[in-house]
Design an enzyme around this catalytic site. Structure first.
Site, PDB file in Angstrom:
ATOM      1  N   HIS A 178       2.186   2.177  -3.318  1.00 30.17           N
ATOM      2  CA  HIS A 178       1.179   2.857  -4.137  1.00 30.17           C
ATOM      3  C   HIS A 178       1.209   4.385  -3.963  1.00 30.17           C
ATOM      4  O   HIS A 178       0.703   5.108  -4.814  1.00 30.17           O
ATOM      5  CB  HIS A 178      -0.223   2.401  -3.738  1.00 30.17           C
ATOM      6  CG  HIS A 178      -0.676   1.144  -4.422  1.00 30.17           C
ATOM      7  ND1 HIS A 178      -0.534   0.936  -5.768  1.00 30.17           N
ATOM      8  CD2 HIS A 178      -1.315   0.045  -3.947  1.00 30.17           C
ATOM      9  CE1 HIS A 178      -1.058  -0.248  -6.075  1.00 30.17           C
ATOM     10  NE2 HIS A 178      -1.539  -0.806  -4.994  1.00 30.17           N
TER      11      HIS A 178
ATOM     12  N   GLU B 267       0.837  -1.204   0.000  1.00 27.02           N
ATOM     13  CA  GLU B 267       0.000   0.000   0.000  1.00 27.02           C
ATOM     14  C   GLU B 267       0.872   1.254   0.000  1.00 27.02           C
ATOM     15  O   GLU B 267       0.544   2.243  -0.652  1.00 27.02           O
ATOM     16  CB  GLU B 267      -0.940   0.011   1.214  1.00 27.02           C
ATOM     17  CG  GLU B 267      -1.823  -1.234   1.339  1.00 27.02           C
ATOM     18  CD  GLU B 267      -2.583  -1.595   0.081  1.00 27.02           C
ATOM     19  OE1 GLU B 267      -2.954  -0.678  -0.672  1.00 27.02           O
ATOM     20  OE2 GLU B 267      -2.799  -2.793  -0.171  1.00 27.02           O
TER      21      GLU B 267
END
Ligand code: ZN
Length: 1014
Positions: free
Chosen positions: A459, A456
């Site tokens: 990202h 995550e």
């Protein structure tokens, strides 16, 4: 986003794979590419928007520019250093054969060699590429456009001539008091053409009070708001706002009121309840922002977002930015104002509202990191804080760019559809992936959590700062984040051997990609359902494997420079695949696209046959490629697909325990490479498992490999088992070849290698053997005990003090193999004893043994144990423990208990996020598969509400456990009359697996019988 994966019993151990190098390069090619780009003409229509976009890009670039020149310089410097190093080390590494192969490969890499490749054919099949805008904008810096022009008709897309610049959202919500929420959006727009109406997305919302004000300098005199008429377009999840008079081009401000209700299906803005407390959370990817507020819900329509929320004073509110102002109102209410975000796509907006608590703050440089959770879980936040801090700083170093947002909140969401969601600055997770008790967490759980946290955070750059222009390039986001998480966690914790962990995920992707009903990594997306279907193994794990293959081909340093260039060049903007190839190509000083494009645009992957031949008196290795299908009946006439394969083989040198690698770029169907015959004691056809290929070794090579198996690295032994099992499944090899290999690994001490034999053995024991004869399952189970039982005796049940992780994990794997698969009675009896102790004292068992012990005890357990699991699940201290007992409940075999477990799936004991997990586990349980299918059909009306769209395909994927053609037809009929959105492909795949099994059973059944009785 992170997909949910089954967590098997896995371990750690992994060689960090060194990348190779040897890049031929010509600056000529680079210049030619630039020239071509300069020659491209912009369409006059797009000119204006392109200019604006270019201005925005310029601004963004400026912001991210300071290090650009330095980066380029350092890239060159590193390339030079690399060359020097290569020169220096080549005598050691290189042999004449290798040099020859490299030379040949360099030749084969020339773009001209790709003229007739299938990639080109694929391009002509290729779909309309999304937004003309972003490609226009990027075309100024980037050479060839690789795709056909967009089709004109795009019914699910918004008009391109209205763009949001910034959006203010005010929401009034208090989940505890009411599921209803109300809000207002104020969107500053740019109208690029004269028009009478504005279209934007909105779904399941009540809209009211639409007004538009023209805000251009020439409009100051007529700034009176124009009232809009709302015309819903429900089939496109949109609304058209019509105005009485035409709107001139220029800036405008649109205001719109909206009302909605917190949803119950875990998407949009939804409600979750824990211990009587109610919360509201967002999950807006892929296309569900429109279910929360009216907006321009397409990834390329980036804008700044400024949120404010009015709620009860007791509630915490988390969003993307920091809280910049708090207003206290009467009646126990308050309004929080959040700082505006940098330009973001709508799917990255986040909001969490409710009585959440926060952990202490951890700092990584200037970035403040906190974990938010439901009350009482503060003691479970330390491991996540550590993982976030450690991976964030490594990511910043990799990208050579600071974390792009003002703070980092990690939110543990008690009911969540996927694994985690990378909202900018406010990442949401399932509790299992964020809240861990260091005393009871297993190493597998800890590794998975670290990997997801890192995924995550990757990202934040790769996906949030630079975003794919449209969902067809979702892989640009997900393949990279997946690959990067393994790379970065491996750097942080080399002892966890993350690349061996990755091998399990890659194996699952290869299984899926060997079906006829697979899809290319790049996939056409028209509808929201299409977008949702792509969050799968192909986009994530196959994508990550291809990224890794490219990294190994270009070399780590060159690849990193290319990625840095790509991120800086496109910061705060959107991209298509060509943008990445161009950046990597610039860093490598060679064209990358000819090698990678087929892997992205063609579905499936090749099997490479490896044979020893003699040519003109010299030994050669002959490589032959063709597409691999698991079901030989699905293959049909050979389609002629080819891939440019950067092949790397491992070759035995004749010295005990010694090997070397040999490289070759295989672009044609068949190729021969010199083998230096005398020293070639064995060949393994996928060194370090770096290629997304299946090697198929000729029988004499296979025999050599079995004899020299210790010369293979652990990840190669894993791959060897998976490939051989695939060859057996596809009818290309006999069952005996696999079982001989499995037997030869009976003393292997690597837990990852051992857990790789689990899937083939489980399939053969649970599915195939009972279809052969009544005696076959028992014979096969006894066979397993013969080869793997010794390790159970050696390791015992209780770890020694300070025992290394690897040995603990090995114990868990072999107990699972011999107990759960082999059903050895002594192991099962002991497991029941250990489970009883574990139920009364969680510290009485090594945490790594908890999963297999709970599962084994269930298989033989009765009602008392079922009740004990149920109460342990209800009172579990951690979500990992809750999940363990939930899955345990699905493992009982007594029919009354099977029914009780099924009924549970309709109650609040099982949160919506776990319903599919439980049912999928029950399909795996032989005693429960048929009752589970009966239950699903009977209870569909109630159950359907508890199966969120993204999980529906996982439920369908579990049905082939039913095996027979009769059930196949039932499944086909049922889901035809009860269709689930976004599951079309999953249903086709499931039916294909049923069909595969019918053939497999006929082929492999007699072979298994012969092996065990012969
Ligand atoms: Zn992701």
């Amino acid at each position: 986003m992170t997909a949910r994966r089954k967590s098997a019993v896995r371990k750690a151990a992994g060689a960090r794979l060194k990348s190779s190098a040897a890049r031929a390069q010509t600056s000529k090619k680079k210049k030619a590419g630039k020239k071509k780009a300069a020659g491209r003409k912009k369409s006059p229509k797009k000119k204006k928007s392109a200019t604006k976009k270019a201005a925005r890009k310029k601004a963004a670039r400026k912001k991210y520019a300071p290090k650009k020149a330095a980066a380029k310089k350092s890239a060159r410097k590193k390339a030079a250093q690399k060359k020097a190093t290569r020169k220096k080390t080549s005598p050691k590494r290189g042999s004449t054969a290798k040099k020859a192969a490299r030379k040949k490969a360099a030749g084969a890499r020339r773009p001209a060699g790709r003229k007739k490749t299938a990639a080109k054919k694929a391009a002509s099949r290729r779909a309309p590429r999304s937004s003309g805008k972003s490609s226009t904008a990027t075309a100024s810096t980037n050479p060839p456009v690789l795709v056909k022009a967009p089709k004109k008709v795009r019914p699910y897309r918004l008009p391109e001539d209205v763009r949001p610049l910034s959006t203010r959202i005010h929401v009034d919500v208090d989940p505890q008091r009411s599921p209803a929420f109300e809000g207002r959006v104020t969107i500053d727009l740019m109208l690029e053409k004269r028009r009478r109406s504005v279209v934007l997305h909105a779904s399941d919302l009540e809209l009211f009070d639409a007004h538009l004000t023209l805000t251009g300098p020439s409009e100051t005199a007529i700034s009176k708001p124009l009232a809009g008429k709302l015309v819903p377009k429900p089939s496109f999840e949109a609304v058209e706002i019509e105005f009485e008079r035409p709107l001139p081009p220029g800036p405008a401000r649109l205001e719109l009121g909206f009302r909605g209700t917190l949803r119950s299906d875990l998407c949009g803005f939804y409600g979750a309840e824990v211990d009587g407390r109610r919360f509201g959370f967002t999950q807006l990817e892929a296309t569900d922002a429109r279910k929360f507020f009216p907006c321009f819900d397409e990834p390329a329509m980036k804008c700044r977002w400024r949120l404010s929320v009015t709620t009860a004073r007791d509630n915490a509110v988390v969003s993307n930015g920091r809280v910049v102002r708090t207003q206290i109102h009467r009646a126990g209410r308050k309004t929080l104002h959040f700082a505006p975000t940098p330009p973001l796509s709508s799917y990255l907006v986040a909001l969490a509202v409710g009585e959440l608590e926060q952990s202490r703050a951890e700092n990584s440089g200037p970035t403040r990191i906190r974990v938010w959770h439901v009350p009482g879980k503060g003691h479970l936040t330390e491991l996540a804080l550590e993982a976030a801090r450690e991976t964030l700083k490594r990511l910043e170093a990799y990208f050579d760019l600071p974390y792009p947002y003002s703070k980092l909140d990690l939110v543990a969401v008690p009911d969540f559809e996927f694994g985690a969601m990378e909202n900018a600055g406010a990442v949401f997770f399932r509790e299992t992936l964020l809240l861990m008790n260091p005393a009871t967490v297993t190493l597998a759980e800890k590794k998975r959590a670290a990997e997801v946290i890192c995924h995550e955070l990757a990202h934040m750059w790769y996906g949030n700062l630079v975003t794919m222009a449209w969902w067809d390039d979702l892989w640009l986001n997900e393949a990279f984040a997946t690959w990067m998480a393994f790379a970065i966690v491996d750097e942080w914790q080399p002892g966890w051997k993350m690349w061996q962990e990755f091998q399990h995920d890659r194996a699952a992707a290869m299984r899926q990609d060997s079906l006829r009903n697979t899809h290319p990594i790049y996939t056409v997306v028209r509808t929201p359902e299409d977008a949702n279907e792509n969050f799968d193994l192909i986009t994530y794990e196959k994508g990550a494997s291809v990224v890794r293959m490219v990294e190994r081909y270009l070399g780590e340093d060159v690849f990193r420079e290319g990625v840095r260039l790509y991120i800086r060049r496109h910061a705060e903007s959107n991209t298509v695949a060509a943008d990445l190839w161009n950046a990597l190509g610039e860093a490598a000083e060679e064209k990358v696209e000819p090698v990678v494009r087929a892997w992205i645009e063609q579905e499936g992957y090749p099997i490479v046959r490896i044979a020893r031949k003699v040519s003109d008196g010299d030994a050669v290795i002959e490589l032959t490629q063709e597409r691999f299908f698991e079901n030989p009946d699905a293959a049909g006439p050979q389609s002629g697909e080819r891939w440019p394969i950067p092949w790397v083989g491992r070759i035995g040198t004749g010295e005990p325990g010694k090997s070397r690698t040999v490289r070759h770029l295989l672009s044609r169907k068949r190729s021969r490479i010199p083998a230096e015959g005398a020293d070639l004691t064995f060949v393994y056809g996928n060194a370090d498992e770096g290629g997304f290929i299946r090697p198929a070794h000729d029988p004499d090579i296979l025999q050599d490999l079995l004899e020299d198996i210790d010369c293979l690295t652990p990840v190669e032994r894993q791959g060897f088992v998976e490939h051989q099992w695939a060859l057996v499944r596809s009818g290309r090899a006999e069952v005996a070849s696999l079982l001989d290999l499995v037997a030869s690994l009976g003393r292997d001490e690597d837990p990852d290698v051992l857990s790789t034999v689990r899937a083939p053995l489980a399939t053969m024991v649970r599915r195939l053997a009972p279809d052969v004869s009544a005696h076959t399952p028992g014979r096969l189970r006894a066979w397993i005990e013969v080869y793997y039982g010794a390790q159970v005796d050696e390791l015992g049940w209780v770890p020694q003090i300070d025992e290394p992780d690897e040995r603990r994990l090995r114990r868990a794997v072999v107990l699972d193999l011999v107990g759960r698969i082999g059903q050895a009675t002594s192991v099962l009896a002991r497991a029941s004893e250990r489970c009883a102790a574990y139920l009364s004292d969680r510290t009485s068992l090594d945490p790594n043994l908890a999963d297999p012990v709970v599962a084994m005890a269930a298989a033989t357990g009765g009602e008392a144990l079922f009740n004990a699991y149920l109460s342990a699940m209800r009172s579990a201290d951690t979500s990992q423990e809750k999940r363990r007992f939930l899955l345990g409940l699905g493992g009982f075999e007594k029919q009354a208990l099977v029914q009780r477990a099924l009924e549970l799936s309709l109650t609040d004991d099982v949160p919506t996020q776990d319903v599919v997990t439980l049912l999928a586990r029950m399909f795996e349980n032989r005693a429960a598969a048929e009752p589970t299918w009966g239950f699903i059909q009977k209870s569909w009306d109630q159950l359907q509400r508890r199966v969120p769209p993204l999980l529906a395909s996982r439920l369908i994927a579990a049905t082939p456990a039913l095996k027979t053609p009769e059930y196949r037809n039932q499944v086909a009929r049922f889901f035809k009359t009860h269709p689930l959105a976004g599951s079309t492909r999953a249903l086709k795949q499931a039916l294909e697996r049923f069909d595969w099994y019918a053939g497999f059973r006929e082929r492999a059944g007699p072979q298994l019988d012969k092996y065990l009785t012969g």
